[in-house]
Design an enzyme around this catalytic site. Structure first.
Site, mmCIF file in Angstrom:
data_model
loop_
_atom_site.group_PDB
_atom_site.id
_atom_site.type_symbol
_atom_site.label_atom_id
_atom_site.label_comp_id
_atom_site.label_asym_id
_atom_site.label_seq_id
_atom_site.Cartn_x
_atom_site.Cartn_y
_atom_site.Cartn_z
ATOM 1 N N HIS A 185 0.834 -1.206 0.000
ATOM 2 C CA HIS A 185 0.000 0.000 0.000
ATOM 3 C C HIS A 185 0.870 1.257 0.000
ATOM 4 C CE1 HIS A 185 -3.216 -2.747 1.216
ATOM 5 N NE2 HIS A 185 -4.044 -1.830 0.753
ATOM 6 N N LYS A 238 -0.387 4.828 4.622
ATOM 7 C CA LYS A 238 -1.240 3.860 5.344
ATOM 8 C C LYS A 238 -0.705 3.634 6.757
ATOM 9 C CE LYS A 238 -3.688 -0.500 4.908
ATOM 10 N NZ LYS A 238 -4.940 0.113 5.362
HETATM 11 P P1 NAD Z 1 -7.918 9.603 5.229
HETATM 12 O O1 NAD Z 1 -6.984 9.848 6.362
HETATM 13 O O2 NAD Z 1 -7.679 10.268 3.912
HETATM 14 O O3 NAD Z 1 -9.417 10.002 5.684
HETATM 15 C C1 NAD Z 1 -9.933 9.756 6.970
HETATM 16 C C2 NAD Z 1 -10.804 10.951 7.329
HETATM 17 O O4 NAD Z 1 -11.454 10.666 8.571
HETATM 18 C C3 NAD Z 1 -9.978 12.239 7.525
HETATM 19 O O5 NAD Z 1 -10.546 13.296 6.779
HETATM 20 C C4 NAD Z 1 -10.053 12.479 9.025
HETATM 21 O O6 NAD Z 1 -10.015 13.852 9.364
HETATM 22 C C5 NAD Z 1 -11.387 11.833 9.369
HETATM 23 N N1 NAD Z 1 -11.486 11.470 10.771
HETATM 24 C C6 NAD Z 1 -10.593 10.802 11.530
HETATM 25 N N2 NAD Z 1 -11.029 10.698 12.793
HETATM 26 C C7 NAD Z 1 -12.243 11.298 12.833
HETATM 27 C C8 NAD Z 1 -13.198 11.504 13.855
HETATM 28 N N3 NAD Z 1 -12.969 11.113 15.116
HETATM 29 N N4 NAD Z 1 -14.352 12.121 13.525
HETATM 30 C C9 NAD Z 1 -14.582 12.545 12.253
HETATM 31 N N5 NAD Z 1 -13.696 12.389 11.243
HETATM 32 C C10 NAD Z 1 -12.551 11.771 11.532
HETATM 33 O O7 NAD Z 1 -7.995 8.018 5.075
HETATM 34 P P2 NAD Z 1 -8.660 7.161 3.888
HETATM 35 O O8 NAD Z 1 -7.614 6.730 2.936
HETATM 36 O O9 NAD Z 1 -9.875 7.876 3.378
HETATM 37 O O10 NAD Z 1 -9.095 5.854 4.709
HETATM 38 C C11 NAD Z 1 -9.978 5.930 5.810
HETATM 39 C C12 NAD Z 1 -10.162 4.539 6.406
HETATM 40 O O11 NAD Z 1 -10.798 3.674 5.447
HETATM 41 C C13 NAD Z 1 -8.838 3.846 6.789
HETATM 42 O O12 NAD Z 1 -9.072 3.045 7.927
HETATM 43 C C14 NAD Z 1 -8.562 2.960 5.583
HETATM 44 O O13 NAD Z 1 -7.738 1.866 5.857
HETATM 45 C C15 NAD Z 1 -9.978 2.516 5.251
HETATM 46 N N6 NAD Z 1 -10.188 2.039 3.882
HETATM 47 C C16 NAD Z 1 -11.032 0.975 3.749
HETATM 48 C C17 NAD Z 1 -11.342 0.510 2.494
HETATM 49 C C18 NAD Z 1 -12.350 -0.600 2.357
HETATM 50 O O14 NAD Z 1 -12.691 -0.993 1.232
HETATM 51 N N7 NAD Z 1 -12.890 -1.124 3.484
HETATM 52 C C19 NAD Z 1 -10.786 1.104 1.360
HETATM 53 C C20 NAD Z 1 -9.917 2.200 1.532
HETATM 54 C C21 NAD Z 1 -9.649 2.666 2.806
#
Ligand code: NAD
Length: 255
Positions: free
Chosen positions: A142, A146
């Protein structure tokens, strides 16, 4: 007919795509929450509780530290919950399961159709290939931002192999090998993680015996694959009976 979707983590990499895919699917975007400012034109709610009361389904891609409080708050608000956040602890997952006793919940480490299919195949292959002869190894790569390893998808693949073999993943995991580790244990499920560049997500599952290697692999080029699947899950879960579902349920795959 589903009225509206709320997005937790709407300013994030996934959150922005989820907002776009909600509209592309012809669904109403009620708004979102985030720790940071949102994008122009999107209604931002003061907290997850206010969002959960205003929408039918909360699509949540935030951070593992939110899982337990979101589980309680979203279940109390009565909205369905599509959870994509990865890196959840056993306690976090217990909280998600408890929410699944109060509202409909979809929880998947990877919302892409391709990986969901891979997981179903992994379980069937593991059931067919004896653990004494076929060593299962999972490799993932990744992007450098990450924060958790191995990836939620890699763990999901490991769980699928463990299910196929009738064992608990926790009992057979071998990860982060370094130094004098000793020989590989029979029946172990191994994990290795690479981090670098802007790789969206690459996963391989290898079954290695003394006479042959079989590899299942998947490469995501665009995060949109996850966003499309998560919004499909949001449309599917609305109006479903209370319960904890996975992406195999959404796609109608028998795992
Ligand atoms: P990112 O850091 O770009 O986005 C996360 C967002 O959540 C940020 O804008 C952050 O400010 C916000 N956030 C964090 N804590 C918060 C809180 N307490 N209240 C409100 N907002 C909050 O990350 P990303 O790449 O968008 O990934 C987010 C999550 O999704 C990660 O855990 C990632 O591993 C997961 N993910 C899962 C899949 C899937 O298919 N299940 C795919 C991609 C990413």
């Amino acid at each position: 007919m589903i009225k509206g979707i709320g997005i937790a983590g709407i300013a994030g990499r996934m959150g922005q795509l989820l907002a776009e895919e909600t509209l592309a699917a012809g669904l109403k975007l009620v708004g979102g929450v985030d720790r940071v400012a949102g994008t122009n034109g999107v209604t931002m709610f003061k907290d997850i509780s206010a969002l959960a009361e205003a929408c039918d389904v909360v699509v949540d891609f935030t951070h593992a530290s939110t899982a337990q409080s979101h589980a309680v708050t979203i279940a109390a608000g009565g909205a369905a919950w599509v959870l994509g956040t990865t890196g959840l602890s056993a306690e976090d997952e217990a909280a998600v399961a408890a929410a699944g006793k109060r509202v409909p919940v979809v929880y998947a480490p990877n919302y892409s159709a391709g990986v969901t299919l891979l997981m179903a195949l992994a379980e069937r292959m593991a059931a067919a290939l004896p653990a004494e002869s076929y060593d299962a190894e999972i490799l993932e790569m990744h992007h450098r931002q990450k924060v958790d390893a191995p990836s939620g998808t890699a763990v999901g693949l490991g769980r699928a192999v463990a299910r196929g073999r009738g064992v608990r993943l926790e009992d057979v995991t071998e990860s982060g090998r370094d130094g004098h580790t000793g020989a590989r244990k029979t029946g172990a499920i191994g994990f290795a993680a690479l981090r670098g560049g802007q790789v969206v997500g690459e996963h391989s599952l290898l079954f290695a015996s003394g006479t042959e290697h079989i590899t299942l692999s998947h490469r995501a080029f665009d995060r949109r694959a996850f966003a499309t699947g998560a919004i499909r899950a949001a449309g599917w879960v609305y109006g479903k009976p209370i319960g904890l579902y996975g992406m195999t349920d959404v796609l109608g795959l028998i795992s």
